[in-house]
Design an enzyme around this catalytic site. Structure first.
Site, PDB file in Angstrom:
ATOM      1  N   SER A   1     -24.076  14.639  33.987  1.00 23.09           N
ATOM      2  CA  SER A   1     -24.923  13.756  33.026  1.00 23.09           C
ATOM      3  C   SER A   1     -24.306  12.917  32.307  1.00 23.09           C
ATOM      4  CB  SER A   1     -26.203  14.503  32.767  1.00 23.09           C
ATOM      5  OG  SER A   1     -27.335  14.647  33.500  1.00 23.09           O
ATOM      6  N   VAL A   2     -23.021  13.373  31.980  1.00 21.54           N
ATOM      7  CA  VAL A   2     -22.257  12.358  31.105  1.00 21.54           C
ATOM      8  C   VAL A   2     -22.396  11.253  31.631  1.00 21.54           C
ATOM      9  CG1 VAL A   2     -20.142  11.733  30.282  1.00 21.54           C
ATOM     10  CG2 VAL A   2     -20.803  14.390  30.045  1.00 21.54           C
TER      11      VAL A   2
END
Length: 358
Positions: free
Chosen positions: A70-71
């Protein structure tokens, strides 16, 4: 004798605790391969890596890249923020002004801001969509646009774990005429000299770290966070299958919610640019007033997928406690990233970040 992996790279003496905490991730917290990057006052002051890049023992090298899950999302949102900065996209206009098909299923009132702040009401992968559909950007985007809203847009905060990137990509393609990966490369990665990619080129596949299997205890923890966690994260469960996320097919596709590939130093560089008002060195991606919008999140809410309170500002999660800690530590503008191949929760990254903020 200390058998922990050797940590390579450089770290400014002022940040020796960061290096120590990173080494402790290997010796005490089960890390097997990772990297950490820190920018301070526009300079790369900590660029460390260590451990192995796969199960065979291949060393994690300076040019090793990895998928940070999710970065990826704020990097996708940055593409939309650039369009806002250029006056091509307006945060408070309806999504349908740019993407008419999104009006289906009760989503016609959704604004761009609500889409970027995980309040679009479309957090789940449409039923029947698997790997084949997800790899087909046009087909998957059409399915997401066609599905009914889970809630009226704007009412409920629920991280769009798998759909967020395609929502951003749909806006980018309609306004810029190219895929999000191409836009990111041209407008972000190339100007800043970043080794960050949506849609990895064939020649970079050999540099990828192999993601480990997820511990069963972590999977159980993720599934039990809220009643909607299983649907939001595991239907389908592609993100938790090493045979999928380590495949060339996956790495070369553009799935911008999750499959950025790159280095910790370059994720930290983007964070530093945003913290510094949209510019770093002689490169400016955003006007300072546009970058300042990230300091004004929407009202917080309890995330229906993850179960904790959070707030977002145009695709970037607001973390006021970090800002306060940076101020107390006299850090000013700082960019930080910890990327790993060893799946789990957040304790290793948090331990290194805590050391930075001490």
């Amino acid at each position: 004798m200390d058998a922990s992996p050797v940590v390579h790279g450089h770290c400014d003496a002022r940040f020796a605790r960061v290096r120590q905490a990173f080494e402790e991730c290997f010796s005490m917290l089960g890390e097997t391969g990772a990297a950490v990057g820190v920018y301070f006052q526009g300079e790369l002051v900590c660029d460390l890596w260590g451990g192995v890049a796969d199960g065979s023992g291949r060393p994690w090298e300076e040019d090793t890249i990895v998928m940070p899950y999710s970065v990826s999302k704020p990097m996708a949102a940055l593409c939309c923020l650039i369009l806002i900065d250029r006056g091509l996209l307006c945060a408070d206009k309806r999504v349908t002004e740019y993407w008419p098909e999104f009006a289906q299923g009760g989503k016609e009132a959704c604004t761009v801001r609500q889409l970027l702040e995980h309040r679009a009401g479309a957090p789940f992968v449409p039923p029947g969509c698997g790997l084949r559909e997800l790899l087909d950007e046009e087909a998957f985007t059409a399915r997401v646009a066609a599905q009914a809203a889970e809630w009226p847009p704007g009412e409920v905060l629920a991280e769009h774990a798998m759909t967020f990137g395609h929502l951003c990509a749909a806006l980018v393609r309609r306004l810029a005429g190219v895929s999000l990966g191409t836009f990111f490369r041209r407008e972000v990665a190339e100007p800043l000299g970043l080794d960050l990619h949506f849609g990895l080129a064939q020649g970079r596949l050999a540099s990828c770290a192999e993601l480990s299997s997820w511990p069963e205890a972590t999977i159980d923890q993720l599934k039990s966070m809220t009643p909607l966690s299983p649907r939001g994260l595991f239907e389908p469960d592609l993100l938790f299958r090493p045979s999928v996320v380590n495949s060339a097919e996956w790495r070369q596709a553009e799935i911008p919610a999750v499959n950025l590939h790159g280095s910790a130093r370059d994720v930290a560089k983007v964070c530093a640019l945003l913290a510094n008002g949209g510019a770093l060195g002689d490169v400016r991606l955003l006007r300072s007033d546009t970058a300042a919008l990230l300091q004004f999140p929407s009202d917080p809410g309890v995330d229906k997928v993850f179960g904790f309170e959070s707030s977002w500002a145009l695709g970037f999660q607001h973390r006021p406690w970090v800002d306060e800690a940076c101020d107390e530590a006299g850090l000013g503008t700082v960019g930080f990233a910890y990327l790993t191949r060893e799946m789990g929760m957040w304790e290793r990254a948090e331990s290194v970040e805590d050391a930075l903020l001490e």
